[in-house]
Design a protein around this motif. Sequence first.
Motif, PDB file in Angstrom:
ATOM      1  N   PHE A  96       1.097  -1.175   0.021  1.00 23.97           N
ATOM      2  CA  PHE A  96      -0.291   0.160   0.246  1.00 23.97           C
ATOM      3  C   PHE A  96       0.882   1.239  -0.202  1.00 23.97           C
ATOM      4  O   PHE A  96       0.017   2.433  -0.093  1.00 23.97           O
ATOM      5  CB  PHE A  96      -1.032   0.124   1.616  1.00 23.97           C
ATOM      6  CG  PHE A  96      -2.123  -1.433   0.878  1.00 23.97           C
ATOM      7  CD1 PHE A  96      -3.364  -1.531   0.626  1.00 23.97           C
ATOM      8  CD2 PHE A  96      -1.146  -2.276   1.416  1.00 23.97           C
ATOM      9  CE1 PHE A  96      -3.771  -1.718   0.309  1.00 23.97           C
ATOM     10  CE2 PHE A  96      -2.381  -3.799   1.396  1.00 23.97           C
ATOM     11  CZ  PHE A  96      -3.693  -3.163   0.660  1.00 23.97           C
ATOM     12  N   GLU A 146       6.211  -0.445  12.594  1.00 20.27           N
ATOM     13  CA  GLU A 146       5.236  -0.450  14.167  1.00 20.27           C
ATOM     14  C   GLU A 146       5.278   0.733  15.519  1.00 20.27           C
ATOM     15  O   GLU A 146       4.133   1.609  15.548  1.00 20.27           O
ATOM     16  CB  GLU A 146       4.752  -1.534  15.234  1.00 20.27           C
ATOM     17  CG  GLU A 146       4.082  -2.929  14.248  1.00 20.27           C
ATOM     18  CD  GLU A 146       3.961  -4.439  15.549  1.00 20.27           C
ATOM     19  OE1 GLU A 146       4.594  -4.320  16.357  1.00 20.27           O
ATOM     20  OE2 GLU A 146       3.330  -4.804  14.507  1.00 20.27           O
ATOM     21  N   ASP A 178       4.490  -2.116   4.501  1.00 13.57           N
ATOM     22  CA  ASP A 178       3.634  -2.762   4.755  1.00 13.57           C
ATOM     23  C   ASP A 178       3.966  -4.545   5.440  1.00 13.57           C
ATOM     24  O   ASP A 178       3.552  -5.240   4.906  1.00 13.57           O
ATOM     25  CB  ASP A 178       2.918  -3.135   3.733  1.00 13.57           C
ATOM     26  CG  ASP A 178       2.316  -1.295   3.123  1.00 13.57           C
ATOM     27  OD1 ASP A 178       1.707  -0.387   3.761  1.00 13.57           O
ATOM     28  OD2 ASP A 178       2.763  -1.485   2.412  1.00 13.57           O
ATOM     29  N   MET A 179       4.650  -4.719   6.114  1.00 11.53           N
ATOM     30  CA  MET A 179       5.868  -5.918   6.835  1.00 11.53           C
ATOM     31  C   MET A 179       5.899  -6.890   5.711  1.00 11.53           C
ATOM     32  O   MET A 179       7.266  -7.243   6.500  1.00 11.53           O
ATOM     33  CB  MET A 179       4.453  -6.148   7.923  1.00 11.53           C
ATOM     34  CG  MET A 179       3.793  -5.050   8.311  1.00 11.53           C
ATOM     35  SD  MET A 179       4.379  -4.557   9.870  1.00 11.53           S
ATOM     36  CE  MET A 179       4.799  -5.421  11.334  1.00 11.53           C
ATOM     37  N   ASP A 180       5.514  -7.477   4.826  1.00 10.53           N
ATOM     38  CA  ASP A 180       5.598  -7.883   4.444  1.00 10.53           C
ATOM     39  C   ASP A 180       5.858  -7.791   3.064  1.00 10.53           C
ATOM     40  O   ASP A 180       5.889  -9.290   2.058  1.00 10.53           O
ATOM     41  CB  ASP A 180       5.177  -9.568   4.471  1.00 10.53           C
ATOM     42  CG  ASP A 180       3.411  -9.269   4.702  1.00 10.53           C
ATOM     43  OD1 ASP A 180       3.176  -8.713   4.190  1.00 10.53           O
ATOM     44  OD2 ASP A 180       3.027  -8.942   5.799  1.00 10.53           O
ATOM     45  N   ILE A 304      -0.663 -15.670   3.377  1.00 11.85           N
ATOM     46  CA  ILE A 304      -0.512 -15.470   4.421  1.00 11.85           C
ATOM     47  C   ILE A 304      -0.850 -16.139   5.302  1.00 11.85           C
ATOM     48  O   ILE A 304      -1.236 -17.396   5.735  1.00 11.85           O
ATOM     49  CB  ILE A 304      -2.297 -14.447   5.175  1.00 11.85           C
ATOM     50  CG1 ILE A 304      -2.187 -13.298   4.843  1.00 11.85           C
ATOM     51  CG2 ILE A 304      -1.595 -13.726   7.185  1.00 11.85           C
ATOM     52  CD1 ILE A 304      -0.857 -11.663   4.823  1.00 11.85           C
ATOM     53  N   ALA A 323       0.086 -14.635  12.172  1.00  7.33           N
ATOM     54  CA  ALA A 323       0.072 -14.664  10.921  1.00  7.33           C
ATOM     55  C   ALA A 323       1.251 -13.429  10.793  1.00  7.33           C
ATOM     56  O   ALA A 323       1.031 -13.038  11.324  1.00  7.33           O
ATOM     57  CB  ALA A 323      -1.033 -14.687  10.625  1.00  7.33           C
ATOM     58  N   SER A 324       1.751 -14.234   9.536  1.00  2.00           N
ATOM     59  CA  SER A 324       2.039 -12.946   8.603  1.00  2.00           C
ATOM     60  C   SER A 324       2.388 -13.626   7.421  1.00  2.00           C
ATOM     61  O   SER A 324       2.280 -14.728   6.709  1.00  2.00           O
ATOM     62  CB  SER A 324       3.918 -13.085   9.390  1.00  2.00           C
ATOM     63  OG  SER A 324       4.267 -11.811   8.715  1.00  2.00           O
ATOM     64  N   GLY A 325       2.985 -12.427   6.297  1.00  2.00           N
ATOM     65  CA  GLY A 325       3.538 -13.238   4.711  1.00  2.00           C
ATOM     66  C   GLY A 325       4.267 -14.625   4.415  1.00  2.00           C
ATOM     67  O   GLY A 325       5.161 -14.219   5.907  1.00  2.00           O
TER      68      GLY A 325
END
Lengths: 615, 162
Positions: A96, A146, A178-180, A304, A323-325
């Motif tokens: 994003f 974060e 976006d984290m992953d 995910i 949960a993550s990429g």
Amino acid sequence: MAWTRKILRVNLSKGTCASEPLNNDWAAKYLGQRGLATKYFVEEVDPKVEALSPDNKLIMATGPLTGTTASTAGRYSVITKGALTGAIACSNSGGFFGNEMKNAGWDMIIFEGKAATPVYLLVQNDDAQLVDAAEYWGTSVWDTEEGLKAKHQDPMLRVASIGVSGEKGVKFACVINDMDRAAGRSGVGTVMGSKNLKAVAIRGTLGVSVEDPAAFMDAAAAGKQVLADNPVTGQGLPAMGTQVLMNVINETGALPTRNSRDIQFESAGKISAEAMAEPRASDSKANLVTNAACFACTIACGRISTVDRTHYTVKDRPEYQKASGGLEYEAAWALGAATGVEDLDALTFANFICNEQGIDPISFGTTVGAAMEMFEDGVITTKETDGLELKFGSAQALTDLVELTGKGEGFGAEIGLGSKLFCEKYGKPELSMSVKGQEFPAYDARGIQGMGLTYATSNRGGCHLRSYTVASEVLGIPEKTDPLVTEGKAGLVKAFQDATAVVDSAGLCIFTTFAWSMDDIAPQIDAACEGDWSVENLMEVGERIWNLERQFNLAAGFTGKDDTLPKRLLKDAAKTGPAKGLTSGLDKMLPEYYELRGWTADGVPSNETISRLGL
Amino acid sequence: MLKSLHIDPDKCTGCVQCELACSYENEGVFNVAKSRIRVFRFHDEGRVVPYTCTQCAEAWCMQACPVAAISKNPDTGAMEVSDPVCVGCKVCTIACPFGTINYNQSTGKVIKCDLCGGDPACAKACPTQAITFINADETGMGRMRQWASKTDAGQSASAAQA
């Protein structure tokens, strides 16, 4: 319209942020994102510059469609001279962040110089400022993202950052947003780290408009329908992700295994999409939690996942039980087949760490594979590896090394050199499965001949995302060709390269091209943007971009001699599968490719080609 | 017949096509920050949830408005904001228990879902049918049907007869 017509120029040495108008003439010739940012880059940067010098620049760029409702139109790219390769680097990411940058009113951000101390760039629409990043330096991508959201009291802030790997000079560090989601290849994160730039945090609320809204909505809707109706983009990718390929490519006999010593992996099924969907013994849940979409994407191929809570990697570490990429095909292959590791949970954990610390799993896994081969051959021992038993198939070695490499510590710093420097250091340069310093991905050039030419000629080094001839040679898109022959592949590679340059410059995801042809893409660009964006013009734009990148690399010191493959692919015949007995027929394809490109026999664009393309 | 937006988070991929459609419909540009429907991603749980005004009958926003700028559209059942009347006091944003009416700095008015006058753009834009626009009396039918299919009562009865 479509373009914001504004560039943010950030001088890290001086600590200044300034707005300047977009060069509209260049936009008309290079479209946006990859093409346009490369034009800026080659105009502003000495091609001989050291990648980690303050004189190198780094550009984050959106495309004209980024931020619109066209399917997948949320992409941005990071353009620089690659730390891994010394070649032009352009790494593309979804998520994003790209939309946020566009909505803040910026087509691109150009970073130059080097900050005296770590900083991050904070952009809130027109307002941009460099902020001290001391509290985030030394922390992971996840903690940085974060932390910045909490500090600025804005959960909608979008962040692109580097992990500790990028700070420590690991050569294949990514920029993660976006984290992953990763601008993953060529060490663009390493360059960012060398500038003491930890993160870019953006909030944009200005809106994106297009030239002809009614025509654009029609064209975008037609495009989405094509994606929905296509079996790959409508069913295969959402259900199984790119991992749908694991068993397919293994059966094709083109899955590079154990540093490409083998071409098929006996445990491919255990690390495949099908395995990710199987309930595990401990909790009856599958590795795959759900699929996920990037901005505006109606395909939603993202994975995910969770690691089994009882698995050795996470059982005492609740932060990795979330949960993550999850595993995409390239990551599952590099962490798995390339190292011979068949433990799906170990691979998923390694993938989490790659995201958390911002390292490219393709280069990492391939370098580990090379190190394992050298360990088994006795070239390196536990003395060099800090006691690690680097045997092919060792999940423990893989997961230990991913954490060490993510932080640039111990033997992980050695792996962090990338396979080319690593193998040279220990006197075995031929064991590096790389082209122009970059590790090639999950398709063996002996089993899929077109990919050999793709890797050899890729402007950013070994890569599948410059001309994905797998589409034609394996999947039959747009038409089936025989993966075992070299005939016709030169033209195929050129066509894919030029079309891909257009997609990468528009703000779209290359995965749309499993279903979209240029006839689907051109009307969307044409309706959104001022000017003539016919298929013919776009293909010329793509060819222009390709030649511009080539010119930069030649000026940087590369020659036609670098358009080659590791000796193993050229000399050692495939042992099993449909390609058994075959080597890469690169020498049969390359001269024809140069000719089709309008290049000399040495691989240099001819004067006629340069003038035809208006370079 | 009144229709309601029905949201099934299990089907949502988080693509935000609904937000893009909403902002285009209402603002004439693509700007998810101005969308009346928002998609929330709970990263660590692997969940995404679209959320917007449910057009509740109590309509706390309408009750709280000191200038009667919010009224119910009898045709659609939507609570609509009259821009010329709204004074931007934001009392409605405090009154709404769900947070689905919000202030818009660029206009000085509040914005909320108005069901696009009875043909919501978000539902049309959703590629996975996570957002649908259906009979307001039957928003639970899909879920009832899903659970009904799981019950073994019918099978048990026939098994007992055999």
